[in-house]
Design a protein around this motif. Structure first.
Motif, mmCIF file in Angstrom:
data_model
loop_
_atom_site.group_PDB
_atom_site.id
_atom_site.type_symbol
_atom_site.label_atom_id
_atom_site.label_comp_id
_atom_site.label_asym_id
_atom_site.label_seq_id
_atom_site.Cartn_x
_atom_site.Cartn_y
_atom_site.Cartn_z
ATOM 1 N N UNK A 24 3.548 -1.941 1.819
ATOM 2 C CA UNK A 24 2.524 -1.131 1.145
ATOM 3 C C UNK A 24 2.608 -1.205 -0.385
ATOM 4 N N UNK A 25 3.806 -0.959 -0.986
ATOM 5 C CA UNK A 25 3.839 -1.034 -2.452
ATOM 6 C C UNK A 25 3.582 -2.441 -2.972
ATOM 7 N N UNK A 26 4.064 -3.466 -2.230
ATOM 8 C CA UNK A 26 3.830 -4.849 -2.677
ATOM 9 C C UNK A 26 2.344 -5.163 -2.637
ATOM 10 N N UNK A 28 -0.120 -3.080 -2.847
ATOM 11 C CA UNK A 28 -0.804 -2.345 -3.925
ATOM 12 C C UNK A 28 -0.686 -3.118 -5.235
ATOM 13 N N UNK A 29 0.510 -3.671 -5.484
ATOM 14 C CA UNK A 29 0.695 -4.411 -6.734
ATOM 15 C C UNK A 29 -0.136 -5.699 -6.733
ATOM 16 N N UNK A 32 -3.721 -4.806 -7.515
ATOM 17 C CA UNK A 32 -3.921 -4.546 -8.939
ATOM 18 C C UNK A 32 -3.962 -5.852 -9.718
#
Lengths: 913, 109
Positions: A24-26, A28-29, A32
């Motif tokens: 999930x965080x990867x 999101x990055x 962006x």
């Protein structure tokens, strides 16, 4: 572009920890980053899949590290030997093997890279084909609730070989009866002229549906709402429509304000009430439906269609039902049979011997009337891609055997230090599994690329209706690809593991690696693998060759028309409200104007291009047999043509005359029949002047000519009966103009457009193309072209892999025999004799493979015979070229090591021993 | 005194990066990764966030998603802040290195 379904599927396939802490965080990055590169940009599918794979690798590495830490012996003296029965020791030893394998693979980077790429090719094509077969045969309908409860109801006249649609009155009767369906829907298609905000009308492909269409399927509507029952009623005062999600995005830019606004269809205002969910791709998922219109609006949309809602003789509607809770298909079939019997009794003329057949939705794809032909194609492709995988496995097994030669000493040392055969085999198997995992990662990425490419190819096909291929490389494909990888690893790893660990493992220590590695058994095994590879690649090349020959034989397969120098231009005057009189006047002016153009040899009009979707069918009977009977007649292809059509398209008139201007509506109906119809109806007699009947309309035709036999609907169809009637006697509102040009037909495209612009500026013009392009890209050849392209790629891939395998074996054999070659050269052997010696070895192996492969290819050819056109399954030219290709490639693969053998310095070779 | 610091050098670098920016509130994961890169430590996205996940699970940092607008497009990003435990661990690690380097300096002198 990244598709949400792919992300959701990949995300769902991750354990909670990996999803939450890594994916999930990867992601999101990455999102962006994509947005910063380009406004509105999104992460590509490749990056998402790559990230997903990476998460697994990192997660597994962390798990292995954690397991190793937890199993680290605490307090036990390190000099004590581990107890193999102890689970902790076992786990530790497995982890040790994983680490060892990783290091070993990293140390031999070239081998690892080739093995992974080879496996990836095999896994990739299998996963890609699985994705297609899954979409066509197994996957639940996307965006539909409980699609396993849905079934088609198709009509069949007596023992007719094909299934038909259902008439609207029959649908209403079926729906009203208690059949075990909780509800039933009906739909059909119409091409409409759509314009919005005063724009010029453009053709759109609409599905005309019963008002319960979306509700019965459980399709979500967003934005907007579903149809109300009142909106499905005939002559509804304020007609409405629903947009398909794709069309909403591409045509209206995804504007939510479109809901509630008005667009014009065939000049009539329709209010947009909603947009079908993005997941929903339609009941027949290969058709890219652009909008949905309630059946009740049909008479307003197309006044000619009013009869379709009342008549029991025009089967225009596909009918689907949802099984009631607890009902099974056989039970419902029995109930439907009762209704069919009642309809036969009530309407003997129209429903004479009609029955209804139920087909589960999943068994009906891609077209319920096709009768499950796709399963046969799926089996053929499954066999072919399975062969590519086998070649890849054989190649990797071969590489592992070759590599084993240099590892004899290592295996011997490990054996001497106490490692048993099982332990060494396990380590080799783990190594092979790691290669398989690497192959799976690359293979799945390859499959994503291949399916995306295929989507684009299918969308570009021109068969008169927009097509789509809603493929998704989802969790099912990923699981399949991984399973194939595990299987491939086992196949490629077990044989070498057994071979390497067979016999006395300590021989390597006692005699030195060189003598052990010269073992004949290993060399024989490698030779056998190469023979298998050559055999399988020959089968693939023969299969590709047969499809390619089909393509080139099309013109010899009795098309019954010419394509050279022909231009097709389609118009649809009905979409802008032209009535019969205006339409016929436009057609006459168009023909006259075209014939007056310089460079035009002839021109004519027809209701559909060959292999197009516009030709119709009707039953026909000789007049003598029709008298007083209720026989529906033999199904016959029906064309409407203008004077000059036969000259323009290049179909020969064998006897009689062409359609004339004088064959008008108020004259007795006349027709030109094809050879088969003349032969079947009036065998041995002159057909000119004979009469036949179309029982559906009761119309009696007099035959005025006989035209040569041709292909009409499909390139591989059996000879079919057909007749041509004058367009003036059966008006067609959407004709295709066929122009025979003296030179380049495309040079006439613009003058014809300009002519139409002058004559009727509002009439939509579409599908302007040469006959060659229509044949190549249209329904006629598209399946053969696709098959030839795919199987050709498989064949090429197989040949490359087999060549690498053959080269490896011959090169290895040369390496082992360097001393022998040195001695031979020292004793006076010349270059040619050494070359012959080595090449003979390669050719011998490939020769055995060719014999085995040719025999198997005969069987595969028979399996494919129904898909071939103008070429037999044992075509000598195809077999000859395939064998020559394989043998010459084998000779070339052997020549490189052979050349190396001739360059051996006898002194060095002897000293080296 | 222990022979090992409370956190690894990599974890220390991250705590340091978050500590330096502590006054400005939380820090985006991408920025922390950039700081690691400035120190010559390169980590792929999943490897980096796995590392951050372990720090979160250990209670040394706290993370949350925050909305962000990039080129007019709404995206979200993971942001991190140092917890009190993280701050203590950072301080303890600094003390550890100070004591070790101090001892070495004394030996040399």
């Amino acid at each position: 572009m990244r598709r949400p379904s792919l992300v959701l599927a990949l995300r769902a396939a991750l354990p909670d920890g990996m999803r939450r802490w890594m994916f999930d965080p990867s992601l999101a990055e990455l999102a962006a980053e994509a947005a910063s590169r380009q406004p509105g940009g999104s992460t590509s599918s490749f990056r998402v899949v790559g990230l997903w794979m990476h998460c697994w690798l990192i997660g597994l590495r962390a798990a292995v590290r954690a397991a190793a830490l937890s199993l680290r012996p605490s307090g036990r003296p390190s000099q004590l030997p581990p107890n193999p029965r102890d689970p902790e020791s076992f786990m530790q030893s497995v982890l040790q093997d994983v680490r060892y394998s990783f290091r070993a693979l990293r140390a031999s980077g070239g081998f690892t890279a080739i093995a992974i790429v080879t496996l990836a090719l095999g896994i990739g094509v299998n996963t890609a084909i699985f994705t297609i077969v899954d979409m066509m045969m197994f996957r639940p309908m996307p965006g539909v609730q409980n699609s396993d409860e849905l079934a088609f109801v198709m009509a069949r006249d007596g023992d007719a070989p094909f299934l038909m649609n259902v008439t609207y009155p029959n649908y209403e009767d079926l729906r009203a009866a208690d059949t075990g369906f909780s509800d039933m829907l009906a739909y059909s298609w119409r091409v409409v002229g759509m314009s919005s905000a005063g724009s010029t009308a453009e053709r759109a492909f609409a599905q005309v549906v019963s008002a319960n269409y979306f509700g019965l399927q459980g399709v979500a509507i967003s934005p907007g709402r579903d149809f109300t029952p009142e909106e499905g009623l005939v002559d509804v005062p304020a007609p409405v429509l629903m947009l398909a999600h794709n069309y909403w995005q591409t045509r209206f830019g995804g504007d939510p304000e479109i809901v509630g606004s008005t667009v014009e269809l065939n000049g009539i205002p329709f209010t947009v009430v909603g947009v079908a969910s993005s997941e929903y791709v339609g009941i027949e998922s290969m058709l890219a439906i652009q909008m949905y219109i309630p059946i009740g609006a049909l008479p307003a949309l197309s006044p000619n269609s009013t009869g379709a809602l009342r008549s029991r003789s025009g089967s225009q509607f596909r009918v689907m039902g949802r099984l009631a809770e607890g009902a099974s298909l056989p039970q419902v079939q029995e109930e439907v049979d009762v209704v069919a019997g009642q309809l036969r009794a009530d309407f003997p003329e129209a429903n004479g011997d009609q029955e209804f057949t139920l087909i589960a939705e999943v068994a009906s794809r891609p077209d319920p009337s096709a009768g499950g032909q796709f399963s046969q194609i799926a089996v053929i492709f499954g066999v072919l891609v399975g062969m590519v995988l086998l070649i890849a496995c054989a190649n990797v097994a071969n590489l592992m055997l070759a590599r084993a030669t240099s590892r004899d000493s290592e295996v011997a040392v490990r054996s001497a230090l106490g490692a048993g055969r099982w332990r060494i085999m396990r380590q080799i198997a783990i190594e092979s599994m790691m290669l398989g995992l690497g192959g799976a990662v690359m293979g799945i990425l390859l499959a994503v690329w291949a399916t995306e490419t295929l989507r684009g190819v299918v969308a570009s096909w021109q068969i008169g209706m927009p097509l789509q291929l809603p493929l998704q490389t989802d969790l099912r494909a990923v699981v399949f690809g991984t399973a194939v990888a595990v299987l491939a690893s086992l196949i490629a790893g077990v044989v070498p593991a057994l071979q390497i660990t067979g016999g006395d493992l300590t021989l390597g220590l006692r005699q030195g690696s060189r003598s052990v590695s010269a073992g004949g058994a290993r060399q024989r095994l490698r030779g056998t693998l190469v023979v298998a590879q050559v055999a399988v690649s020959l089968i693939l090349i023969v299969a590709a060759g047969l499809f390619m020959r089909s393509l080139s034989s099309v013109r010899d397969a009795g098309l019954g028309f010419e394509t050279e120098g022909r231009l097709y231009v389609s118009i649809d005057s009905g979409l802008v409200g032209y009535e019969r009189t205006e339409g016929l006047a436009l057609q006459e002016e168009l023909l006259a104007g075209t014939l007056a153009m310089p460079g035009v040899r002839s021109a004519g009009l027809v209701n559909s291009t060959p292999f197009g979707s516009g030709a119709g069918f009707t039953g026909t009977l000789p007049e003598r047999e029709a008298a007083g009977g209720e026989e529906p007649g033999t199904m016959t292809v029906r064309w409407q043509v203008s004077p000059g059509y036969f000259d323009a398209i290049g179909t020969r008139l064998l006897s009689g005359r062409d359609v004339a201007i004088s064959d008008t509506e108020d004259m007795p109906p006349v027709a030109i029949v094809n050879e088969l119809m003349a032969e079947n109806m009036w065998s041995g007699e002159d057909a000119i002047g004979k009469r036949f009947v179309t029982p559906a309309s009761g119309k009696v035709y007099e035959v005025i000519g006989v035209a040569e036999q041709g292909k009409y609907m499909l390139i591989w169809e059996e000879p079919t009966m057909a007749f041509y009637e004058p367009a003036a006697q059966r008006y067609l509102s959407s004709p295709t103009l066929i122009v025979h040009a003296e030179g380049d037909p495309l040079a006439l495209a613009e003058p014809v457009r300009q002519l139409l612009q002058r004559l009727a500026p509002t009439v939509p013009v579409y599908d302007v193309m040469t006959a060659e392009a229509n044949l190549r890209d249209g329904r006629g050849l598209m399946l053969i072209r696709l098959a030839a392209g795919l199987v050709g790629a498989f064949g090429l891939l197989g040949l490359v892999l087999a060549t690498i395998g053959l080269y490896g074996v011959v090169a290895y054999a040369v390496g082992q025999r360097l001393r022998e070659f040195g001695v031979r050269i020292a004793l006076g052997a010349d270059t040619a004799s050494v070359l012959r010696l080595v090449v003979r070895h390669g050719l011998l192996m490939s020769g055995v493979g060719v014999v085995v492969g040719a025999l198997l290819a005969l069987g595969v050819g028979r399996l494919m015979s129904t898909l071939l056109v103008g070429v037999g399954p044992a075509d000598p030219l195809v077999f000859g070229v395939a064998i020559l290709t394989v043998v010459s490639t084998a000779a070339a693969a052997s020549l490189i090591p052979a050349w190396r053998a001739t360059r051996v310095d006898p002194v060095n070779a002897l000293r080296g021993q | 005194m222990s022979i090992l610091p409370p956190v690894t050098h990599l974890q220390f670098l991250i705590l340091e990066a978050l500590g330096e920016r502590g006054g400005e509130g939380d820090v985006a994961g991408a920025e922390v990764r950039g700081t690691l890169g400035d120190h010559g430590v390169s980590r792929t996205l999943p490897a980096f966030y796995e590392l951050m996940g372990r720090l979160e699970k250990a209670g040394l940092v706290v993370g949350h998603y925050a909305p962000k607008s990039v080129n007019g497009q709404k995206v979200r990003e993971r942001r991190y802040a140092l917890t009190q435990e993280g701050s203590d661990a950072h301080e303890a690690t600094c003390s550890f290195y100070r004591s070790r380097t101090g001892a070495r300096t004394q030996e040399v002198s």
